[in-house]
Design a protein around this motif. Structure first.
Motif, PDB file in Angstrom:
ATOM      1  N   LEU A   1      35.704   2.110  46.682  1.00  0.00           N
ATOM      2  CA  LEU A   1      34.766   3.008  46.360  1.00  0.00           C
ATOM      3  C   LEU A   1      34.855   4.188  47.226  1.00  0.00           C
ATOM      4  O   LEU A   1      34.669   5.342  46.568  1.00  0.00           O
ATOM      5  CB  LEU A   1      33.490   2.278  46.538  1.00  0.00           C
ATOM      6  CG  LEU A   1      33.026   0.994  45.349  1.00  0.00           C
ATOM      7  CD1 LEU A   1      31.401   0.762  45.751  1.00  0.00           C
ATOM      8  CD2 LEU A   1      33.247   1.444  43.917  1.00  0.00           C
ATOM      9  N   ILE A   2      35.056   4.139  48.561  1.00  0.00           N
ATOM     10  CA  ILE A   2      35.142   5.331  49.386  1.00  0.00           C
ATOM     11  C   ILE A   2      36.519   5.935  48.878  1.00  0.00           C
ATOM     12  O   ILE A   2      36.397   7.363  48.626  1.00  0.00           O
ATOM     13  CB  ILE A   2      35.345   4.855  50.686  1.00  0.00           C
ATOM     14  CG1 ILE A   2      33.972   4.252  51.296  1.00  0.00           C
ATOM     15  CG2 ILE A   2      35.771   6.032  51.796  1.00  0.00           C
ATOM     16  CD1 ILE A   2      33.821   3.644  52.698  1.00  0.00           C
ATOM     17  N   LYS A   3      37.458   5.304  48.762  1.00  0.00           N
ATOM     18  CA  LYS A   3      38.733   5.882  48.128  1.00  0.00           C
ATOM     19  C   LYS A   3      38.486   6.607  46.888  1.00  0.00           C
ATOM     20  O   LYS A   3      39.066   7.904  46.916  1.00  0.00           O
ATOM     21  CB  LYS A   3      39.821   4.906  47.983  1.00  0.00           C
ATOM     22  CG  LYS A   3      41.146   5.505  47.457  1.00  0.00           C
ATOM     23  CD  LYS A   3      42.234   4.296  47.209  1.00  0.00           C
ATOM     24  CE  LYS A   3      43.325   4.662  46.426  1.00  0.00           C
ATOM     25  NZ  LYS A   3      43.030   5.011  45.156  1.00  0.00           N
ATOM     26  N   PHE A   4      37.808   6.225  45.982  1.00  0.00           N
ATOM     27  CA  PHE A   4      37.682   6.763  44.658  1.00  0.00           C
ATOM     28  C   PHE A   4      36.766   8.143  44.766  1.00  0.00           C
ATOM     29  O   PHE A   4      36.961   8.856  43.980  1.00  0.00           O
ATOM     30  CB  PHE A   4      37.306   5.762  43.732  1.00  0.00           C
ATOM     31  CG  PHE A   4      38.242   4.830  43.070  1.00  0.00           C
ATOM     32  CD1 PHE A   4      39.213   5.458  42.107  1.00  0.00           C
ATOM     33  CD2 PHE A   4      38.496   3.509  43.289  1.00  0.00           C
ATOM     34  CE1 PHE A   4      40.082   4.892  41.393  1.00  0.00           C
ATOM     35  CE2 PHE A   4      39.526   2.743  42.792  1.00  0.00           C
ATOM     36  CZ  PHE A   4      40.442   3.388  42.062  1.00  0.00           C
ATOM     37  N   LEU A   5      35.735   7.841  45.710  1.00  0.00           N
ATOM     38  CA  LEU A   5      34.737   8.787  45.786  1.00  0.00           C
ATOM     39  C   LEU A   5      35.378   9.960  46.381  1.00  0.00           C
ATOM     40  O   LEU A   5      35.143  11.320  46.012  1.00  0.00           O
ATOM     41  CB  LEU A   5      33.801   8.146  46.871  1.00  0.00           C
ATOM     42  CG  LEU A   5      32.486   8.917  46.614  1.00  0.00           C
ATOM     43  CD1 LEU A   5      31.545   8.750  45.469  1.00  0.00           C
ATOM     44  CD2 LEU A   5      31.226   8.304  47.605  1.00  0.00           C
ATOM     45  N   PHE A   6      36.240   9.932  47.329  1.00  0.00           N
ATOM     46  CA  PHE A   6      37.090  11.240  47.744  1.00  0.00           C
ATOM     47  C   PHE A   6      38.054  11.531  47.257  1.00  0.00           C
ATOM     48  O   PHE A   6      38.425  12.658  47.173  1.00  0.00           O
ATOM     49  CB  PHE A   6      37.585  10.921  49.379  1.00  0.00           C
ATOM     50  CG  PHE A   6      36.424  10.881  50.492  1.00  0.00           C
ATOM     51  CD1 PHE A   6      36.152  12.098  50.880  1.00  0.00           C
ATOM     52  CD2 PHE A   6      35.796   9.722  50.774  1.00  0.00           C
ATOM     53  CE1 PHE A   6      35.210  12.217  51.805  1.00  0.00           C
ATOM     54  CE2 PHE A   6      34.864   9.824  51.800  1.00  0.00           C
ATOM     55  CZ  PHE A   6      34.585  11.144  52.320  1.00  0.00           C
TER      56      PHE A   6
ATOM     57  N   PHE B   1      35.682  17.056  50.186  1.00  0.00           N
ATOM     58  CA  PHE B   1      35.122  16.801  51.170  1.00  0.00           C
ATOM     59  C   PHE B   1      33.654  17.968  51.237  1.00  0.00           C
ATOM     60  O   PHE B   1      32.529  17.235  51.572  1.00  0.00           O
ATOM     61  CB  PHE B   1      35.834  17.260  52.574  1.00  0.00           C
ATOM     62  CG  PHE B   1      34.890  16.779  54.007  1.00  0.00           C
ATOM     63  CD1 PHE B   1      34.475  15.427  54.217  1.00  0.00           C
ATOM     64  CD2 PHE B   1      34.261  18.007  54.460  1.00  0.00           C
ATOM     65  CE1 PHE B   1      33.956  15.193  55.413  1.00  0.00           C
ATOM     66  CE2 PHE B   1      33.382  17.622  55.799  1.00  0.00           C
ATOM     67  CZ  PHE B   1      33.208  16.439  56.211  1.00  0.00           C
ATOM     68  N   THR B   2      33.916  19.011  50.818  1.00  0.00           N
ATOM     69  CA  THR B   2      32.916  19.908  50.819  1.00  0.00           C
ATOM     70  C   THR B   2      31.745  19.529  49.733  1.00  0.00           C
ATOM     71  O   THR B   2      30.529  19.596  49.722  1.00  0.00           O
ATOM     72  CB  THR B   2      33.094  21.289  50.606  1.00  0.00           C
ATOM     73  OG1 THR B   2      34.163  21.886  51.548  1.00  0.00           O
ATOM     74  CG2 THR B   2      32.015  22.364  50.447  1.00  0.00           C
ATOM     75  N   GLU B   3      32.163  18.891  48.565  1.00  0.00           N
ATOM     76  CA  GLU B   3      31.446  18.663  47.533  1.00  0.00           C
ATOM     77  C   GLU B   3      30.340  17.360  47.807  1.00  0.00           C
ATOM     78  O   GLU B   3      29.467  17.117  47.139  1.00  0.00           O
ATOM     79  CB  GLU B   3      32.530  18.232  46.165  1.00  0.00           C
ATOM     80  CG  GLU B   3      32.820  19.458  45.718  1.00  0.00           C
ATOM     81  CD  GLU B   3      33.872  19.047  44.393  1.00  0.00           C
ATOM     82  OE1 GLU B   3      33.894  20.108  43.443  1.00  0.00           O
ATOM     83  OE2 GLU B   3      34.442  18.056  44.623  1.00  0.00           O
ATOM     84  N   MET B   4      31.091  16.353  48.800  1.00  0.00           N
ATOM     85  CA  MET B   4      30.303  15.392  48.902  1.00  0.00           C
ATOM     86  C   MET B   4      29.087  15.573  49.612  1.00  0.00           C
ATOM     87  O   MET B   4      28.174  14.620  49.575  1.00  0.00           O
ATOM     88  CB  MET B   4      30.919  14.563  50.157  1.00  0.00           C
ATOM     89  CG  MET B   4      32.619  13.939  49.775  1.00  0.00           C
ATOM     90  SD  MET B   4      31.875  12.477  48.615  1.00  0.00           S
ATOM     91  CE  MET B   4      30.789  11.611  49.293  1.00  0.00           C
ATOM     92  N   TYR B   5      28.777  17.115  50.065  1.00  0.00           N
ATOM     93  CA  TYR B   5      27.483  17.374  50.681  1.00  0.00           C
ATOM     94  C   TYR B   5      26.754  18.325  50.313  1.00  0.00           C
ATOM     95  O   TYR B   5      25.704  18.916  50.665  1.00  0.00           O
ATOM     96  CB  TYR B   5      27.568  17.468  52.363  1.00  0.00           C
ATOM     97  CG  TYR B   5      28.252  18.365  52.803  1.00  0.00           C
ATOM     98  CD1 TYR B   5      28.123  19.664  52.755  1.00  0.00           C
ATOM     99  CD2 TYR B   5      29.766  18.202  53.052  1.00  0.00           C
ATOM    100  CE1 TYR B   5      28.750  20.556  53.579  1.00  0.00           C
ATOM    101  CE2 TYR B   5      30.533  18.930  53.750  1.00  0.00           C
ATOM    102  CZ  TYR B   5      30.196  20.250  53.766  1.00  0.00           C
ATOM    103  OH  TYR B   5      30.903  21.384  54.527  1.00  0.00           O
ATOM    104  N   THR B   6      27.518  18.636  49.186  1.00  0.00           N
ATOM    105  CA  THR B   6      26.875  19.829  48.078  1.00  0.00           C
ATOM    106  C   THR B   6      26.678  19.770  46.866  1.00  0.00           C
ATOM    107  O   THR B   6      25.568  20.223  46.321  1.00  0.00           O
ATOM    108  CB  THR B   6      27.752  21.349  48.212  1.00  0.00           C
ATOM    109  OG1 THR B   6      29.061  20.740  47.736  1.00  0.00           O
ATOM    110  CG2 THR B   6      27.949  21.612  49.572  1.00  0.00           C
TER     111      THR B   6
ATOM    112  N   GLU C   1      24.393  11.640  45.687  1.00  0.00           N
ATOM    113  CA  GLU C   1      23.916  10.564  45.436  1.00  0.00           C
ATOM    114  C   GLU C   1      24.549   9.184  45.514  1.00  0.00           C
ATOM    115  O   GLU C   1      24.242   8.169  45.671  1.00  0.00           O
ATOM    116  CB  GLU C   1      23.094  10.558  43.850  1.00  0.00           C
ATOM    117  CG  GLU C   1      22.043  11.522  43.911  1.00  0.00           C
ATOM    118  CD  GLU C   1      21.433  11.814  42.450  1.00  0.00           C
ATOM    119  OE1 GLU C   1      22.242  11.351  41.539  1.00  0.00           O
ATOM    120  OE2 GLU C   1      20.433  12.614  42.285  1.00  0.00           O
ATOM    121  N   ALA C   2      25.768   9.423  45.033  1.00  0.00           N
ATOM    122  CA  ALA C   2      26.899   8.307  45.069  1.00  0.00           C
ATOM    123  C   ALA C   2      27.394   8.083  46.514  1.00  0.00           C
ATOM    124  O   ALA C   2      27.394   6.741  46.875  1.00  0.00           O
ATOM    125  CB  ALA C   2      28.300   8.995  44.098  1.00  0.00           C
TER     126      ALA C   2
END
Length: 217
Positions: free
Chosen positions: A71-76, A81-86, A92-93
Motif C-alpha cells: 500500500l505504501i508503494k502504491f501510495l507513493f 511526496f509533496t502531494e502526500m501532505y498537500t 486521508e489515504a
C-alpha cells in the motif's frame, strides 16, 4: 429517503469489491487473497474442530504487514511526496495507511508475545479478519480517493464478506472425524453442566439445612 441512502452505501460497497477485479495492477494481488480465503474456509468447514494457533496468527499478521508495504508503494506511485501532505485525498489515504500499519505492528507484537486471550486472537488474527481487511485496504488505497462515505461502505463490505465466509464454512460438509469429535465434545459439555448443576443443588441444599438449623420454621 433512508432506503436510498442505505442502497447507496450497498452500491458503493459493491464498487469497492468489484473494482480490483477490473484493474490488472490489483487483480494479481487480490486474486491469491480470495483463493486462499475460500480454500481456508472450505478446509475449516470440513474440519471445524481444528483452530488456528499462535504461529498461524503471527504469520497472518506478517501477511498484513506485507500488504501495508504494498500500500505504501502504491501510495507513493499515485502521489508525489509533496502531494502526500498537500492533497486532501492523499492525506486521508496516508492517515488510513498509518493507522493500518500501527494496528498491524501492535497485533504482530501481541501475537509474538501471546499477549491476547486466544478467543480475541482468533478473531483479529484469523483468516477472515486479516484477508478481508487486506482486500478492502488494497481496493481503497490503490483505486479510490478516500472519504467518509467510502470508509462507511468499506465497513459494510467487511461485514458482508465476513458473513459470506462464515456461510461458506457452514455449507461445507463436515468430515466424519469432525462429527465424532463434536459429538464427544457435546457429551463432555453435558456431563460438565450436569456436574455443575448437581454441585449447585448440593450447595443450595446444604445452605437450606443450615438455615433450618439456625432458624426454627
Amino acid at each position: 429517503m433512508i432506503a436510498q441512502y442505505v442502497l447507496g452505501y450497498f452500491l458503493l460497497a459493491w464498487e469497492i469489491f468489484i473494482r480490483p477485479w477490473q484493474h490488472a495492477e490489483t487483480l494479481w494481488i487480490i486474486l491469491p487473497l480470495i483463493i486462499v480465503l475460500v480454500l481456508i474456509h472450505v478446509y475449516f468447514g470440513r474440519y471445524p474442530t481444528e483452530q488456528i494457533g499462535w504461529s498461524t496468527a503471527f504469520a497472518n499478521s506478517i501477511s498484513l504487514l506485507w500488504v501495508c508495504v504494498l500500500l505504501i508503494k502504491f501510495l507513493f506511485s499515485k502521489y508525489s511526496f509533496t502531494e502526500m501532505y498537500t492533497v486532501p485525498s492523499a492525506i486521508e489515504a496516508g492517515i488510513v495507511v498509518i493507522i493500518l500499519i500501527a494496528s498491524v505492528l501492535l497485533l504482530l507484537l501481541l501475537n509474538f508475545y501471546h499477549a491476547l486471550p486466544k478467543g480475541i486472537m482468533r478473531v483479529f488474527s484469523g483468516f477472515e479478519f486479516d484477508y478481508i481487511l487486506a482486500y478492502i485496504a488494497i481496493s481503497l488505497i490503490i483505486l479510490f480517493d478516500i472519504n467518509r462515505h467510502l470508509l462507511i461502505a468499506a465497513a459494510l463490505l467487511f461485514i458482508i464478506m465476513f458473513f459470506l465466509t462464515q456461510l461458506l464454512k457452514r455449507l461445507v460438509p463436515k468430515s466424519e472425524q469432525a462429527k465424532r469429535i463434536q459429538a464427544m465434545r457435546r457429551k463432555h459439555e453435558k456431563r460438565v453442566k450436569a456436574g455443575e448443576k448437581a454441585a449447585r443443588t448440593k450447595k443450595w441444599n446444604r445452605l437450606k439445612e443450615k438455615l433450618r438449623s439456625l432458624v426454627p420454621w
